[in-house]
Scaffold this motif. Structure first.
Motif, mmCIF file in Angstrom:
data_model
loop_
_atom_site.group_PDB
_atom_site.id
_atom_site.type_symbol
_atom_site.label_atom_id
_atom_site.label_comp_id
_atom_site.label_asym_id
_atom_site.label_seq_id
_atom_site.Cartn_x
_atom_site.Cartn_y
_atom_site.Cartn_z
ATOM 1 N N ALA A 6 -5.149 1.173 3.735
ATOM 2 C CA ALA A 6 -3.694 1.303 3.637
ATOM 3 C C ALA A 6 -3.014 0.246 4.502
ATOM 4 O O ALA A 6 -1.974 -0.308 4.128
ATOM 5 C CB ALA A 6 -3.269 2.702 4.060
ATOM 6 N N LYS A 7 -3.606 -0.050 5.653
ATOM 7 C CA LYS A 7 -3.059 -1.100 6.527
ATOM 8 C C LYS A 7 -3.054 -2.445 5.814
ATOM 9 O O LYS A 7 -2.082 -3.217 5.925
ATOM 10 C CB LYS A 7 -3.859 -1.190 7.818
ATOM 11 C CG LYS A 7 -3.315 -2.223 8.811
ATOM 12 C CD LYS A 7 -4.140 -2.253 10.081
ATOM 13 C CE LYS A 7 -3.553 -3.211 11.109
ATOM 14 N NZ LYS A 7 -3.474 -4.609 10.627
ATOM 15 N N ASP A 8 -4.118 -2.745 5.068
ATOM 16 C CA ASP A 8 -4.174 -3.998 4.305
ATOM 17 C C ASP A 8 -3.011 -4.070 3.322
ATOM 18 O O ASP A 8 -2.389 -5.130 3.157
ATOM 19 C CB ASP A 8 -5.489 -4.107 3.531
ATOM 20 C CG ASP A 8 -6.700 -4.311 4.430
ATOM 21 O OD1 ASP A 8 -6.539 -4.879 5.524
ATOM 22 O OD2 ASP A 8 -7.805 -3.884 4.032
ATOM 23 N N VAL A 9 -2.731 -2.964 2.669
ATOM 24 C CA VAL A 9 -1.645 -2.927 1.687
ATOM 25 C C VAL A 9 -0.310 -3.217 2.366
ATOM 26 O O VAL A 9 0.486 -4.043 1.891
ATOM 27 C CB VAL A 9 -1.603 -1.569 0.955
ATOM 28 C CG1 VAL A 9 -0.405 -1.507 0.008
ATOM 29 C CG2 VAL A 9 -2.907 -1.332 0.185
ATOM 30 N N PHE A 10 -0.044 -2.571 3.495
ATOM 31 C CA PHE A 10 1.236 -2.778 4.184
ATOM 32 C C PHE A 10 1.324 -4.162 4.806
ATOM 33 O O PHE A 10 2.397 -4.791 4.795
ATOM 34 C CB PHE A 10 1.462 -1.685 5.220
ATOM 35 C CG PHE A 10 1.997 -0.416 4.627
ATOM 36 C CD1 PHE A 10 3.347 -0.294 4.322
ATOM 37 C CD2 PHE A 10 1.154 0.647 4.341
ATOM 38 C CE1 PHE A 10 3.846 0.864 3.741
ATOM 39 C CE2 PHE A 10 1.646 1.810 3.768
ATOM 40 C CZ PHE A 10 3.000 1.921 3.460
ATOM 41 N N ASP A 11 0.217 -4.670 5.336
ATOM 42 C CA ASP A 11 0.224 -6.032 5.884
ATOM 43 C C ASP A 11 0.547 -7.043 4.792
ATOM 44 O O ASP A 11 1.321 -7.991 5.004
ATOM 45 C CB ASP A 11 -1.125 -6.366 6.518
ATOM 46 C CG ASP A 11 -1.342 -5.672 7.852
ATOM 47 O OD1 ASP A 11 -0.360 -5.135 8.411
ATOM 48 O OD2 ASP A 11 -2.505 -5.654 8.326
ATOM 49 N N ALA A 12 -0.036 -6.837 3.626
ATOM 50 C CA ALA A 12 0.222 -7.736 2.499
ATOM 51 C C ALA A 12 1.678 -7.623 2.046
ATOM 52 O O ALA A 12 2.333 -8.628 1.738
ATOM 53 C CB ALA A 12 -0.723 -7.424 1.344
#
Length: 334
Positions: free
Chosen positions: A230-236
């Motif tokens: 989920a962090k990857d999604v928000f970072d992107a």
């Protein structure tokens, strides 16, 4: 004489403790011993409380009580039904802990009041007392982690509901069939948890990427690592990735929809967003607040949407405040 209160937050892997007067003075934790159907949990909680009281110079005469947050529905501040993570079924947790402490301190159980409540509701109470909801007496808190939890506080008190299940925000059915795959862990289909939890966000992101051909750093991460978070999604999304932005817009739209529905019933002073996913910060808060305002009843559109502030201290703070507020009401302070 100064009155101390102990807050206990019982999790599946760790039990957190806090010693409070009007704020947190000391905190500590122990592992959760779930062996033998969790039969050691309450004795070990009692043992560490007694040990720390002696270490911190807290006597039974100035211990006002112990509050406990538990990962399951709690009836009447005592009876826990179906605490799967602990191996419990129908445990009178507050009564048993009170008796264990009384035996250790050599006093009557009524001299050490203990009260229990659902952990998410307790966290909401903690945020009302010392955290993001400090100026509010009525609030909704949604926690976005492995699942989606929630807590409701009305007039400074936890609202538990008739069977202890109030605040199960993650199991509001509001998600369109096209955006989910399979059933929720509760057995229903279309629950908010299926798309707004950390697990749900990843599942929906993979579904979205499978259904579209939009270039995305998330595709690259999947190819490199075989998974995303989920962090990857928000970072992107924060970096302007078009696919991630669309995924986040869909997730926060459903979250805003659910919060708008609850607010139409509760009319809270504020809404708080907590849990691990809330580490996305203002980016997440602004998205949720925007969708909330779009879908909320006209008289509720200005309800503040805030980030929770206490992190993993919310549970122990709320558990302690349960006892502090009860004592204050008895003394006609509140």
């Amino acid at each position: 004489m100064k009155q101390w209160t102990i807050g206990v937050d019982v999790g599946g892997t760790e039990i957190k403790f806090g010693l409070f007067d009007d704020k947190l003075k000391e905190k500590w934790s122990i592992p959760t011993n779930v062996s033998e159907d969790g039969s050691h949990i309450l004795p070990e909680i009692a043992e560490t409380i007694v040990e720390k009281c002696h270490a911190f110079g807290v006597d039974i005469s100035n211990l006002a009580g112990v509050g406990m947050g538990l990962p399951g529905p709690v009836l009447d501040g005592n009876m826990v039904r179906g605490c799967v993570n602990l191996g419990w079924s129908d445990v009178e947790a507050a009564r048993e802990l009170s008796e264990l402490l009384a035996g250790a301190f050599g006093c009557a159980p009524e001299d050490i009041p203990v009260r229990a409540a659902n952990d998410a509701n307790v966290a909401a109470l903690g945020e009302m007392w010392l955290g993001g909801g400090k100026s509010c007496k009525s609030l909704i808190m949604v926690t976005l982690g492995t699942g989606v939890g929630g807590g409701i506080v009305i007039d400074g008190r936890i609202y538990n509901g008739a069977s202890g299940c109030a605040g199960e925000i993650g199991h509001i059915i509001c998600v369109d069939e096209k955006d989910i795959t399979g059933n929720c862990s509760c057995g229903n289909r279309g629950c908010l948890e299926q798309i707004a939890s950390a697990t749900g966000i990843v599942k929906y992101a993979r579904h979205y990427l499978d259904e579209t051909d939009i270039p995305s750093v998330l595709r690259e991460l999947l190819q490199e690592k075989g998974n995303i978070s989920a962090k990857d999604v928000f970072d992107a999304g924060k970096a302007g990735d078009q696919a991630a932005e669309q995924i986040i817009d869909t997730v926060t739209n459903y979250l805003g929809r659910a919060l708008a529905g609850i607010s139409a019933v509760i009319n809270p002073e504020c809404i708080l967003i907590g849990g691990g996913v809330s580490a996305a910060g203002e980016y997440l808060r602004e998205k949720v607040a925007g969708h909330f305002r779009t879908q909320a009843f006209s008289g509720l559109k200005n309800t503040p949407v805030r980030l929770a502030a206490l992190g993993n201290e919310a549970g122990i703070s709320g558990a302690a405040y349960m006892m502090i507020s009860e004592r204050s009401r008895e003394d006609n302070i509140l």
